[in-house]
Write a protein that holds these residues in place. Structure first.
Motif, PDB file in Angstrom:
ATOM      1  N   GLN A  17      -8.209  14.026   0.076  1.00  0.00           N
ATOM      2  CA  GLN A  17      -9.580  14.514   1.075  1.00  0.00           C
ATOM      3  C   GLN A  17      -9.353  14.801   1.918  1.00  0.00           C
ATOM      4  OE1 GLN A  17     -12.335  11.202   1.561  1.00  0.00           O
ATOM      5  NE2 GLN A  17     -12.060  10.459  -0.284  1.00  0.00           N
ATOM      6  N   GLY A  77     -14.788  23.158  11.689  1.00  0.00           N
ATOM      7  CA  GLY A  77     -14.034  22.497  10.716  1.00  0.00           C
ATOM      8  C   GLY A  77     -12.939  22.192  10.911  1.00  0.00           C
ATOM      9  N   GLY A 119     -17.788  12.237  -1.782  1.00  0.00           N
ATOM     10  CA  GLY A 119     -17.798  10.871  -2.142  1.00  0.00           C
ATOM     11  C   GLY A 119     -18.224  10.264  -3.224  1.00  0.00           C
ATOM     12  N   LYS A 152     -14.715  36.428  -2.592  1.00  0.00           N
ATOM     13  CA  LYS A 152     -14.375  37.632  -1.564  1.00  0.00           C
ATOM     14  C   LYS A 152     -13.151  36.877  -1.252  1.00  0.00           C
ATOM     15  CE  LYS A 152     -13.392  41.711   0.154  1.00  0.00           C
ATOM     16  NZ  LYS A 152     -13.451  42.469  -1.010  1.00  0.00           N
ATOM     17  N   GLY A 175     -18.747  26.368   7.717  1.00  0.00           N
ATOM     18  CA  GLY A 175     -19.158  28.009   8.095  1.00  0.00           C
ATOM     19  C   GLY A 175     -20.731  27.874   7.170  1.00  0.00           C
ATOM     20  N   CYS A 194     -22.010  12.225  -2.252  1.00  0.00           N
ATOM     21  CA  CYS A 194     -21.231  13.337  -0.332  1.00  0.00           C
ATOM     22  C   CYS A 194     -22.068  12.379  -0.010  1.00  0.00           C
ATOM     23  CB  CYS A 194     -22.340  13.971  -1.028  1.00  0.00           C
ATOM     24  SG  CYS A 194     -22.803  14.696   0.159  1.00  0.00           S
ATOM     25  N   TYR A 251     -19.200  15.390   8.950  1.00  0.00           N
ATOM     26  CA  TYR A 251     -20.050  15.327   9.521  1.00  0.00           C
ATOM     27  C   TYR A 251     -19.444  16.130  11.289  1.00  0.00           C
ATOM     28  CZ  TYR A 251     -22.198  14.794  14.753  1.00  0.00           C
ATOM     29  OH  TYR A 251     -22.504  15.146  15.709  1.00  0.00           O
ATOM     30  N   ALA A 281     -13.918  29.566   9.311  1.00  0.00           N
ATOM     31  CA  ALA A 281     -14.561  28.529   8.680  1.00  0.00           C
ATOM     32  C   ALA A 281     -14.064  28.213   7.409  1.00  0.00           C
ATOM     33  CB  ALA A 281     -15.371  28.205   8.419  1.00  0.00           C
ATOM     34  N   ALA A 300      -7.080  20.439   0.062  1.00  0.00           N
ATOM     35  CA  ALA A 300      -7.164  18.901   0.035  1.00  0.00           C
ATOM     36  C   ALA A 300      -8.434  19.036  -1.074  1.00  0.00           C
ATOM     37  CB  ALA A 300      -7.596  17.904   0.988  1.00  0.00           C
ATOM     38  N   GLY A 301      -7.991  18.410  -2.374  1.00  0.00           N
ATOM     39  CA  GLY A 301      -8.723  18.544  -3.532  1.00  0.00           C
ATOM     40  C   GLY A 301      -9.554  19.952  -4.565  1.00  0.00           C
ATOM     41  N   TYR A 322     -18.325  35.193   4.040  1.00  0.00           N
ATOM     42  CA  TYR A 322     -17.369  35.927   3.155  1.00  0.00           C
ATOM     43  C   TYR A 322     -16.731  34.234   2.393  1.00  0.00           C
ATOM     44  CZ  TYR A 322     -17.759  40.095   5.000  1.00  0.00           C
ATOM     45  OH  TYR A 322     -17.731  41.790   5.354  1.00  0.00           O
ATOM     46  N   GLY A 375     -11.397  25.707   6.805  1.00  0.00           N
ATOM     47  CA  GLY A 375     -11.108  24.958   5.434  1.00  0.00           C
ATOM     48  C   GLY A 375      -9.890  24.404   5.534  1.00  0.00           C
ATOM     49  N   TYR A 400     -16.577  11.129   8.411  1.00  0.00           N
ATOM     50  CA  TYR A 400     -16.493  11.862   9.361  1.00  0.00           C
ATOM     51  C   TYR A 400     -16.005  13.073   9.685  1.00  0.00           C
ATOM     52  CZ  TYR A 400     -17.042   6.923  10.270  1.00  0.00           C
ATOM     53  OH  TYR A 400     -16.874   5.758  10.992  1.00  0.00           O
ATOM     54  N   ASN A 401     -15.532  13.530   8.543  1.00  0.00           N
ATOM     55  CA  ASN A 401     -15.156  14.566   8.259  1.00  0.00           C
ATOM     56  C   ASN A 401     -15.702  15.497   7.434  1.00  0.00           C
ATOM     57  OD1 ASN A 401     -12.269  14.803   8.813  1.00  0.00           O
ATOM     58  ND2 ASN A 401     -12.669  13.014   6.798  1.00  0.00           N
TER      59      ASN A 401
HETATM   60  C1  LIG Z   1     -12.551  14.763  -3.405  1.00  0.00           C
HETATM   61  C2  LIG Z   1     -12.876  14.629  -1.697  1.00  0.00           C
HETATM   62  C3  LIG Z   1     -13.773  13.717  -1.471  1.00  0.00           C
HETATM   63  C4  LIG Z   1     -14.436  13.938   0.613  1.00  0.00           C
HETATM   64  N1  LIG Z   1     -15.223  12.757   0.240  1.00  0.00           N
HETATM   65  C5  LIG Z   1     -16.502  13.483   1.289  1.00  0.00           C
HETATM   66  C6  LIG Z   1     -17.059  12.132   1.511  1.00  0.00           C
HETATM   67  O1  LIG Z   1     -17.612  11.970   1.111  1.00  0.00           O
HETATM   68  N2  LIG Z   1     -17.404  12.691   3.550  1.00  0.00           N
HETATM   69  C7  LIG Z   1     -16.592  12.988   4.084  1.00  0.00           C
HETATM   70  O2  LIG Z   1     -17.333  13.736   5.479  1.00  0.00           O
HETATM   71  N3  LIG Z   1     -15.461  13.728   3.935  1.00  0.00           N
HETATM   72  C8  LIG Z   1     -15.135  14.148   2.826  1.00  0.00           C
HETATM   73  N4  LIG Z   1     -14.310  14.487   2.279  1.00  0.00           N
HETATM   74  C9  LIG Z   1     -13.634  16.062   3.118  1.00  0.00           C
HETATM   75  C10 LIG Z   1     -14.663  16.919   3.148  1.00  0.00           C
HETATM   76  O3  LIG Z   1     -15.364  17.630   2.682  1.00  0.00           O
HETATM   77  C11 LIG Z   1     -14.244  17.888   4.472  1.00  0.00           C
HETATM   78  O4  LIG Z   1     -13.830  17.847   5.251  1.00  0.00           O
HETATM   79  C12 LIG Z   1     -14.782  19.310   4.001  1.00  0.00           C
HETATM   80  O5  LIG Z   1     -15.446  19.696   3.217  1.00  0.00           O
HETATM   81  C13 LIG Z   1     -14.026  20.766   5.777  1.00  0.00           C
HETATM   82  O6  LIG Z   1     -15.960  21.761   5.687  1.00  0.00           O
HETATM   83  P1  LIG Z   1     -14.930  22.365   5.535  1.00  0.00           P
HETATM   84  O7  LIG Z   1     -16.083  23.740   5.641  1.00  0.00           O
HETATM   85  O8  LIG Z   1     -14.359  22.611   7.061  1.00  0.00           O
HETATM   86  O9  LIG Z   1     -14.391  23.700   4.548  1.00  0.00           O
HETATM   87  P2  LIG Z   1     -14.411  23.385   3.444  1.00  0.00           P
HETATM   88  O10 LIG Z   1     -15.350  22.813   2.794  1.00  0.00           O
HETATM   89  O11 LIG Z   1     -12.721  23.234   2.408  1.00  0.00           O
HETATM   90  O12 LIG Z   1     -14.667  24.875   2.742  1.00  0.00           O
HETATM   91  C14 LIG Z   1     -13.933  25.711   3.181  1.00  0.00           C
HETATM   92  C15 LIG Z   1     -13.918  27.752   2.589  1.00  0.00           C
HETATM   93  O13 LIG Z   1     -13.651  28.694   3.166  1.00  0.00           O
HETATM   94  C16 LIG Z   1     -12.843  29.024   1.702  1.00  0.00           C
HETATM   95  N5  LIG Z   1     -11.749  30.148   2.019  1.00  0.00           N
HETATM   96  C17 LIG Z   1     -11.184  29.715   2.966  1.00  0.00           C
HETATM   97  N6  LIG Z   1     -10.148  30.916   2.946  1.00  0.00           N
HETATM   98  C18 LIG Z   1     -10.894  31.686   2.562  1.00  0.00           C
HETATM   99  C19 LIG Z   1     -10.805  33.405   3.258  1.00  0.00           C
HETATM  100  N7  LIG Z   1      -9.196  33.395   3.704  1.00  0.00           N
HETATM  101  N8  LIG Z   1     -11.696  33.824   2.733  1.00  0.00           N
HETATM  102  C20 LIG Z   1     -13.018  33.658   2.045  1.00  0.00           C
HETATM  103  N9  LIG Z   1     -13.085  32.236   1.790  1.00  0.00           N
HETATM  104  C21 LIG Z   1     -12.112  31.548   2.329  1.00  0.00           C
HETATM  105  C22 LIG Z   1     -12.509  28.190   0.802  1.00  0.00           C
HETATM  106  O14 LIG Z   1     -12.836  28.330  -1.035  1.00  0.00           O
HETATM  107  C23 LIG Z   1     -13.811  27.183   1.255  1.00  0.00           C
HETATM  108  O15 LIG Z   1     -15.279  27.687   0.360  1.00  0.00           O
HETATM  109  C24 LIG Z   1     -13.902  15.550   1.038  1.00  0.00           C
HETATM  110  C25 LIG Z   1     -12.953  16.570   0.487  1.00  0.00           C
HETATM  111  C26 LIG Z   1     -12.537  16.165  -1.257  1.00  0.00           C
HETATM  112  C27 LIG Z   1     -11.633  16.370  -1.008  1.00  0.00           C
END
Ligand SMILES: Cc1cc2nc3c(=O)[nH]c(=O)nc-3n(C[C@H](O)[C@H](O)[C@H](O)COP(=O)(O)OP(=O)(O)OC[C@H]3O[C@@H](n4cnc5c(N)ncnc54)[C@H](O)[C@@H]3O)c2cc1C
Length: 397
Positions: free
Chosen positions: A340, A367, A44, A128, A12, A48, A382, A153, A158-159, A30, A155, A379-380
């Protein structure tokens, strides 16, 4: 354009920053939590691992829809991410293909992204929770405000330590988007048996995942034993491949991937010939890690105090076989709190090649909410970056 971005994670935020290149765009993020980018901070182990030089190799990703995976992943390129962050003032360093911020701190990534959002005048509304997107002929209404475009976005689970913290599901349902099964992945496997002796042991191993008698996937790397069973990167990677409807699954572990079973048998009979009057546990002290040895001896039915001259050759053969092909029956994968990623998600057939939903114009999905999972190794993050960046580019035009 008035653009709403639901979710302030990597995808996002990157979508917002990239879309803000067009100064006519008004962008609002949001975020349901108290702050944005909270997941980035725990990635990581706090360092990270943001990218990998091998992101363009398709073999590091999986999805329920393999055909779509091929088209979506065709533009994956590590340089896109490296240049993007360099442009924001964040330098990355690389080791064996794994990219991290030079500071070795996830906090640096968080700080840079937060600064740039402010500089780009992106409106960030935290705390929000968005549970509804109203689709209307002109665009979308969210929280009483109208938008021309929306980026979903949200997500995955996990975690996240709070129950019901994943709120994307209600939005996905309300938009009638099709999803595949979701499950915790890049996580350890709780196995049947007592692993206390092995807890904490790390060893380079080859691991195969079998489900209902069929080989599903295999990987090599540092296996970690935990009190609940198996952990470590190769097990994390295999966890994404556990089939939906498996009845019985096990891991076959090769603790000596560089030796054949025959070589192990010869090594063991050489040791027997060298130390006939020694207790097995002492004679074999140089063969492998002491905790593995204790466990393996008991699995091969050899009492550790038995003199080597009294250990039957067939028992040494069982020991060699266990070291090459021990079976670890899986009870279940660990839960989301210890995973993760959330594997599975919105089907890739619900979006076009530009991440736009095929049912709703100008509604993009990015994402981890999508059914595209990467292995461990950057990779995730990325993919979260890549999808956010591509959508941001589109919105900036
Ligand atoms: C412990 C841990 C370690 C990791 N280490 C690595 C690593 O080293 N390298 C790597 O590549 N990947 C790693 N990952 C995976 C990686 O972090 C995720 O795949 C990536 O961050 C996903 O990004 P995203 O923006 O798609 O989703 P997210 O980061 O999950 O962001 C989504 C956001 O949306 C918000 N949200 C959800 N629904 C709503 C809603 N209805 N209204 C408002 N807000 C909302 C959430 O609160 C969240 O902040 C790790 C994950 C964990 C849990």
């Amino acid at each position: 354009m008035n653009i709403a971005i639901i979710g302030g994670g990597m995808s996002g935020i990157v979508a917002a920053i990239t879309a803000s290149k067009n100064k006519n765009n008004n962008i609002t993020i949001y975020e349901r939590q108290k702050d944005i980018a909270s997941k980035i901070l725990i990635t990581g182990n706090g360092k990270c691992n943001i990218c990998n030089s091998r992101v363009s190799e398709k073999r590091h990703y999986s999805s329920f829809e393999t055909d779509r995976l091929d088209t979506i992943s065709k533009n994956f390129d590590a340089n896109k991410l490296i240049d993007f962050f360099k442009g924001l003032g964040l330098s990355l360093k690389e080791r064996d293909g794994y990219y991290y911020p030079v500071s070795n701190q996830a906090r640096s990534v968080y700080a840079v992204l937060s600064n740039v959002l402010k500089k780009a005048s992106v409106k960030v509304i935290t705390d929000k929770y968005i549970d509804k997107i109203v689709v209307n002929p002109e665009g979308y209404t969210i929280d009483g405000k109208n938008y021309d475009a929306v980026v979903l976005a949200v997500g995955g689970r996990a975690g996240i330590y709070k129950e019901n913290a994943f709120s994307g599901r209600e939005l996905i349902k309300s938009l009638e988007l099709k999803s595949s099964r979701t499950f915790p992945a890049l996580t350890g496997a709780v196995c049947v048996g007592d692993y206390k002796t092995l807890k904490g042991v790390r060893v380079d191993a080859g691991i195969k995942l079998y489900a209902d008698g069929k080989l599903v996937a295999e990987d090599t790397g540092e296996l970690q034993f935990a009190d609940y069973g198996l952990s470590g990167i190769p097990v994390f990677n295999l966890s994404s491949h556990v089939p939906y409807d498996y009845k019985e699954a096990y891991f076959e572990v090769d603790l000596f991937p560089k030796n054949t079973e025959e070589e192990l048998k010869n090594m063991l009979s050489d040791i027997k010939a060298m130390y006939p009057k020694y207790r097995a546990i002492n004679a074999l002290a140089g063969f492998t890690n002491i905790n593995i040895l204790k466990y393996a001896l008991s699995m091969a039915g050899i009492h550790e105090d038995k003199l080597m001259e009294n250990v039957a050759d067939k028992d040494l053969e069982s020991l060699a076989l266990w070291c090459k092909k021990s079976k670890h029956h899986m009870e279940r994968l660990r839960d989301y709190r210890n995973a993760q990623i959330m594997a599975g998600g919105i089907l890739l057939s619900e979006i076009d090649d530009n991440y736009m939903c095929i049912h709703h114009k100008n509604l993009y999905i990015t994402g981890e909410a999508l059914d595209l999972n990467g292995e461990c190794g950057g990779y995730n993050l990325y993919f979260a970056f890549e999808s956010g960046y591509e959508v941001g580019q589109k919105l900036a035009k």
